[in-house]
Design an enzyme around this catalytic site. Structure first.
Site, PDB file in Angstrom:
ATOM      1  N   CYS A  63      -9.923 -25.131  -1.128  1.00  0.00           N
ATOM      2  CA  CYS A  63      -9.095 -24.998   0.070  1.00  0.00           C
ATOM      3  C   CYS A  63      -7.842 -24.184  -0.210  1.00  0.00           C
ATOM      4  O   CYS A  63      -7.246 -24.291  -1.283  1.00  0.00           O
ATOM      5  CB  CYS A  63      -8.611 -26.366   0.558  1.00  0.00           C
ATOM      6  SG  CYS A  63      -9.868 -27.621   0.615  1.00  0.00           S
ATOM      7  N   CYS A  64      -7.438 -23.418   0.791  1.00  0.00           N
ATOM      8  CA  CYS A  64      -6.104 -22.810   0.804  1.00  0.00           C
ATOM      9  C   CYS A  64      -5.723 -22.676   2.272  1.00  0.00           C
ATOM     10  O   CYS A  64      -6.491 -23.079   3.154  1.00  0.00           O
ATOM     11  CB  CYS A  64      -6.079 -21.470   0.066  1.00  0.00           C
ATOM     12  SG  CYS A  64      -7.047 -20.163   0.833  1.00  0.00           S
ATOM     13  N   TRP A  65      -4.562 -22.125   2.541  1.00  0.00           N
ATOM     14  CA  TRP A  65      -4.088 -22.104   3.932  1.00  0.00           C
ATOM     15  C   TRP A  65      -5.073 -21.366   4.845  1.00  0.00           C
ATOM     16  O   TRP A  65      -5.476 -21.855   5.885  1.00  0.00           O
ATOM     17  CB  TRP A  65      -2.699 -21.460   3.988  1.00  0.00           C
ATOM     18  CG  TRP A  65      -2.075 -21.448   5.329  1.00  0.00           C
ATOM     19  CD1 TRP A  65      -1.728 -20.363   6.061  1.00  0.00           C
ATOM     20  CD2 TRP A  65      -1.715 -22.599   6.129  1.00  0.00           C
ATOM     21  NE1 TRP A  65      -1.177 -20.745   7.250  1.00  0.00           N
ATOM     22  CE2 TRP A  65      -1.157 -22.107   7.319  1.00  0.00           C
ATOM     23  CE3 TRP A  65      -1.818 -23.973   5.935  1.00  0.00           C
ATOM     24  CZ2 TRP A  65      -0.703 -22.953   8.329  1.00  0.00           C
ATOM     25  CZ3 TRP A  65      -1.369 -24.822   6.941  1.00  0.00           C
ATOM     26  CH2 TRP A  65      -0.819 -24.305   8.113  1.00  0.00           C
ATOM     27  N   LEU A 107      -7.016 -24.736   5.451  1.00  0.00           N
ATOM     28  CA  LEU A 107      -6.125 -25.850   5.815  1.00  0.00           C
ATOM     29  C   LEU A 107      -5.441 -25.570   7.155  1.00  0.00           C
ATOM     30  O   LEU A 107      -5.032 -26.494   7.853  1.00  0.00           O
ATOM     31  CB  LEU A 107      -5.084 -26.061   4.717  1.00  0.00           C
ATOM     32  CG  LEU A 107      -5.647 -26.494   3.365  1.00  0.00           C
ATOM     33  CD1 LEU A 107      -4.537 -26.549   2.312  1.00  0.00           C
ATOM     34  CD2 LEU A 107      -6.353 -27.843   3.463  1.00  0.00           C
TER      35      LEU A 107
END
Ligand SMILES: O=C(CO)[C@H](O)[C@H](O)COP(=O)(O)O
Length: 145
Positions: A63-65, A107
């Site tokens: 996950c990342c932004w 995210l």
């Protein structure tokens, strides 16, 4: 299954990722911000992906932004097929048609209810036995090598 999990931040649904995956019967090894560990997305997401190809994990969730860096980092690992999934139908298709072994999440886009739907679809998913689908996955390995 053994799931390696990575997130570069604790934004959004990141703090509930471990419990949501464990609630579905899986064990979690965490990297990055969810493990109070080195949290640059290129490092932690590729680290989780490496676990899959080394056999330490069965699958990974990264996950990342945006989800884009997480998927790019994971896909740099030979043998990984990471899919950025924004809804349950995409997750189901990624397992069925792409034999995806790493789930990448944004995210920014993934709400708590949506996370549940995506995880349910991902973990329930099965790989298509159709000849064309098998051939496509085999071709990915061919160009990778
Ligand atoms: O989406 C991302 C990468 O694709 C990152 O989460 C975004 O760049 C934020 O990173 P940082 O908090 O280090 O600025």
């Amino acid at each position: 299954m053994r799931i390696s999990l990575a997130s570069d931040s604790l934004d959004g649904v990141a703090p509930i990722l471990v419990s949501e995956i464990e609630a579905r019967g899986h064990t979690v090894t965490a990297y990055g911000a969810v493990a109070d560990d080195r949290a640059d997305w290129a490092w932690c997401c590729s680290r989780a992906a490496l676990d899959v190809v080394s056999g330490v994990a069965d699958q990974a969730v990264v996950c990342c932004w945006t989800g884009t860096g997480a998927s790019i980092a994971a896909n740099k690992v030979r043998g990984v097929r990471a899919a950025l999934c924004v809804d349950a139908a995409t997750a189901e298709g990624a397992r069925r048609w792409n034999d995806a072994n790493v789930l990448a999440l944004s995210l920014r886009l993934t709400s708590t209810p949506l996370l549940g739907e995506i995880l349910d679809a991902w973990f329930a998913g099965s790989v298509s036995p159709e000849e064309t689908d098998v051939a496509n996955i085999a071709y990915l390995s061919e160009i990778e090598n």
